[in-house]
Design an enzyme around this catalytic site. Structure first.
Site, mmCIF file in Angstrom:
data_model
loop_
_atom_site.group_PDB
_atom_site.id
_atom_site.type_symbol
_atom_site.label_atom_id
_atom_site.label_comp_id
_atom_site.label_asym_id
_atom_site.label_seq_id
_atom_site.Cartn_x
_atom_site.Cartn_y
_atom_site.Cartn_z
ATOM 1 C CG ASP A 1 82.194 75.879 -13.184
ATOM 2 O OD1 ASP A 1 81.833 75.703 -14.274
ATOM 3 O OD2 ASP A 1 82.725 76.811 -12.650
ATOM 4 C CD GLU B 1 83.173 79.968 -18.146
ATOM 5 O OE1 GLU B 1 83.509 80.730 -19.157
ATOM 6 O OE2 GLU B 1 82.540 80.155 -17.211
#
Lengths: 464, 464
Positions: B89, B154
């Protein structure tokens, strides 16, 4: 005072309320530029009213801002002169939706007159005009000489008035100033406020690193402006509320034994204050009651502190800047400029490492006190007691009305604060009102006062 | 490591960059709900890439949030297992207008690859996949067993990962974890970060009177929440930056002589930090250098303080409330929960009179350190040195990567942080990029590392 005067006031009550309603309909909001013409209308209205009441030399004086209305009656030869101060401007009315009746359509409910300005200060200024009219109509003359100074900028801090006073010292020369723009102790309990605290205010800006920093990457190695300002602000006070600025208390006038006793006798208990404020404990400077702390002791208060992240959750930032708004309330004989210098010196001395500090000054105003036992004060107390049937409380105020100190300093004559408002009357808020009990009794008290005052004081200045 | 591997990486460089460009085109922004499907596409892309590289058991695991991608290669019988963690991500791209080339169209300028995720962390994760592919293609086998755990949350704090690890301990069992999501000391200067600070964060709300008060009418007799919070916050630190919370330093692991010497040898001077931050003076806990203060000493920092008036000029108010955001950076072996309790006890003990205090807890994360001389660390240092030609710096980080501590605590194996980013590469900001010098040298370093590591550590866990 004669029954004729009291009867005149009673007989003309409805007419007076109609007239006042007419004045209250003028939205003379000094803060809002769109009401500039309305403010002037407010001035013209009271100028006309002064003329109708029998005053001479009525004139609207231009200033850099809104005009000042003057009028006098100087036919009491050899008698002292009273300067009556009032203001014809009012606060804005927002939030308008909270008003139960339109703010510029005076409405009576429960013997209270609801309208913007009803109490602060059109209502109380109007009473003075009508009282003199009543005496003139009843007796054909007045016991003293009178001057009116009615300004239109009180609600924005009276920016033009000091210059006007300075330039018109002869015009305004008098032996005593009477102002009805404060409040009573409580319903049925008249009070004379014989002292007010002064003020000085400033902003402190602390600057550290050149941008906000990640508290993980830099935390521990660089001064955090929030810690620095905390350290600086905490250095101002000890844990007992005493201000630690060098020389802060140097010129503070201590209360007399009589004053302290009089304060103790007032029906203002710690318990009532705690309940009102919703706190379990009052705090403050040791050795003084809660009344003494607010009326006669100086303070240094934080009015605002901010810096860093204020949103939801956490942002691990070391902010580049932190800020504080500070104001001191001053008591006689503290000088605002001297206190400002002392606070600035304290900041310089206690500046934490690793930051810069900037100080910006705001408003200031001198404290004021008229001696407790001045004949003009004692005469007012007797008149209140005659009309209200209870002893008059002698109070001081913790707040500041800079114009009072300005009059005091520029004209160097006693100021008598005879207020008829109640603290529950929503000054500056929606549903401002004025209890008509104090409209009626207040005018009787003022009428009586002029005769009492005539017996109590001597002419001291040359009025022209 | 053989020349064959290096040649394979060189020959396939263009193909690799094209593939990475394809992945970088997927806007897998975990924070924005409108990109939910893109985040899944990002997961599918790397899953396919793992399969193509020769990994087995590739699977997309669902979580309560975005999925986790797993894949392994477990044919090095009797050899230790490496768990490679990365994330697919990325951060949002706003403000989009500041990008010099479109964030999802990877562009090479000056041997730097510009795109969102180029460095953080698609680029670095991709390197790991291609290195294993290169070794497999060149040698037909790998020197160690490998597992990949590539998550998609994250950038929003890894909310689902702890549960995923807890529920899949056997799946993720390994002997060492390698993460490439941090940075080098500087260009050409490789660094291994072997410790990170932990964190706990909270908000303190101070409540005094039941509404904002006029500072004139009440100032001096009632506790001002801004003074109270100033007093409370100042009680946390002495003037030398030492935290005064009882027991705060109880379990703090002191730096070894070797660590202090190594830190002193780093080209990170006080002068450079002062210039960077624009301050004339650094401050902090006595007896420690600026590096030690940020990497290995705990802090208690104010991240936000606010209350009262923040506008232009002055408003003479005593606010009803005041607030502070506080975070502590923790070092081994401080326990976040224990520190939270100690800070809360301090607040209870130092609570000023006349107010209430409420404490709300936010994020917390444990500190982490891998012993300086661990064979997995030393092996990485050797590989860096071989490729970059200079000694590897051993650093610690002042920030917190909670997932590192989570891995450390849940799997109880060493974590090796081998980052190839540069602090100038605009992670989380417009114009994120990745210097291709470190893309090339980084893959060589990783390829070498697997062989160095095989020689250095023993299999300690049973991998299934």
């Amino acid at each position: 005072m004669t029954d004729k005067i009291v009867n005149y006031l009673k007989e003309n009550r409805d007419t007076h309320l109609e007239e006042l309603t007419d004045w209250l309909a003028v939205p003379s909001v000094s803060a809002l530029p769109e009401h500039k013409e309305d403010v002037r209308k407010g001035a013209e209205w009271i100028a006309d009213s002064l003329t109708n009441a029998g005053m001479d030399n009525v004139k609207i004086y231009e200033t850099d801002g809104h005009p000042v209305v003057y009028g006098d009656w100087l036919k009491a030869e050899g008698k002292p002169t009273v300067l009556v101060y009032g203001h014809y401007d009012v606060q804005p009315v927002d939030p308008i939706e909270l008003w139960e009746s339109p703010p510029y359509e005076a409405t009576i409910r429960d013997n209270k007159l609801y309208a913007r300005g009803a109490s602060d200060d059109k209502g109380q200024t109007f009473m003075h005009v009508k009282v003199l009219q009543a005496i003139l109509k009843s007796e054909g003359t007045l016991p003293l000489n009178f001057k009116f100074c009615i300004e239109g900028e009180e609600e924005i801090g009276s920016p033009s008035l000091p210059k006007f006073i300075e330039e018109n010292k002869d015009l305004l020369a008098a032996d005593v100033i009477v102002i009805s723009d404060t409040g009573m102790l409580d319903r049925g309990k008249p009070a004379i406020c014989y002292g007010l605290r002064g003020m000085c205010a400033m902003q402190v800006d602390v600057t550290g690193p050149n941008s906000d920093l990640h508290s993980g990457l830099y935390g521990g190695a660089v001064q955090n402006p929030l810690h620095a300002i905390t350290e600086l602000l905490q250095s101002f006070r000890d844990e007992n509320g005493r201000i630690l600025v060098d020389g802060f208390y140097d010129n503070v006038q201590e209360l007399t034994k009589e004053e302290r006793e009089a304060f103790r006798a007032l029906p203002l208990t710690e318990e009532a204050l705690k309940n009102q404020l919703g706190v379990t404990e009052l705090t403050g400077e040791e050795g003084y009651s809660h009344i003494e702390r607010t009326w006669a002791r100086p303070t240094l208060e934080l009015n605002g502190v901010w810096g860093g992240f204020q949103g939801e959750g956490i942002k691990t930032v070391i902010p580049a800047k932190a800020h504080a708004k500070i104001s001191c309330r001053l008591v006689p004989n503290q000088e605002p400029d001297e206190i400002i210098e002392k606070v600035k010196a304290h900041i310089e001395k206690h500046k934490p490492a690793g930051i810069d500090v900037k100080v910006t000054l705001f408003d200031k105003g001198a404290p004021y006190v008229t001696p407790f036992d001045h004949p003009a004060i004692q005469a007012a107390a007797r008149s209140y007691e005659k009309v209200y049937g209870v002893p008059t409380a002698f109070t001081r105020g913790g707040g500041s009305i800079p114009i009072v100190a300005t009059f005091d300093q520029m004209l160097n004559i006693p100021v008598v604060l005879m207020g008829f408002g109640l603290s529950t009357e929503n000054f500056h808020a929606p549903n401002e009102h004025f209890h008509l009990e104090n409209f009626d009794k207040g005018m009787e008290t003022l009428a009586d006062y002029w005769f009492e005052l005539e017996k109590s004081i001597q002419k001291e200045t040359t009025t022209k």
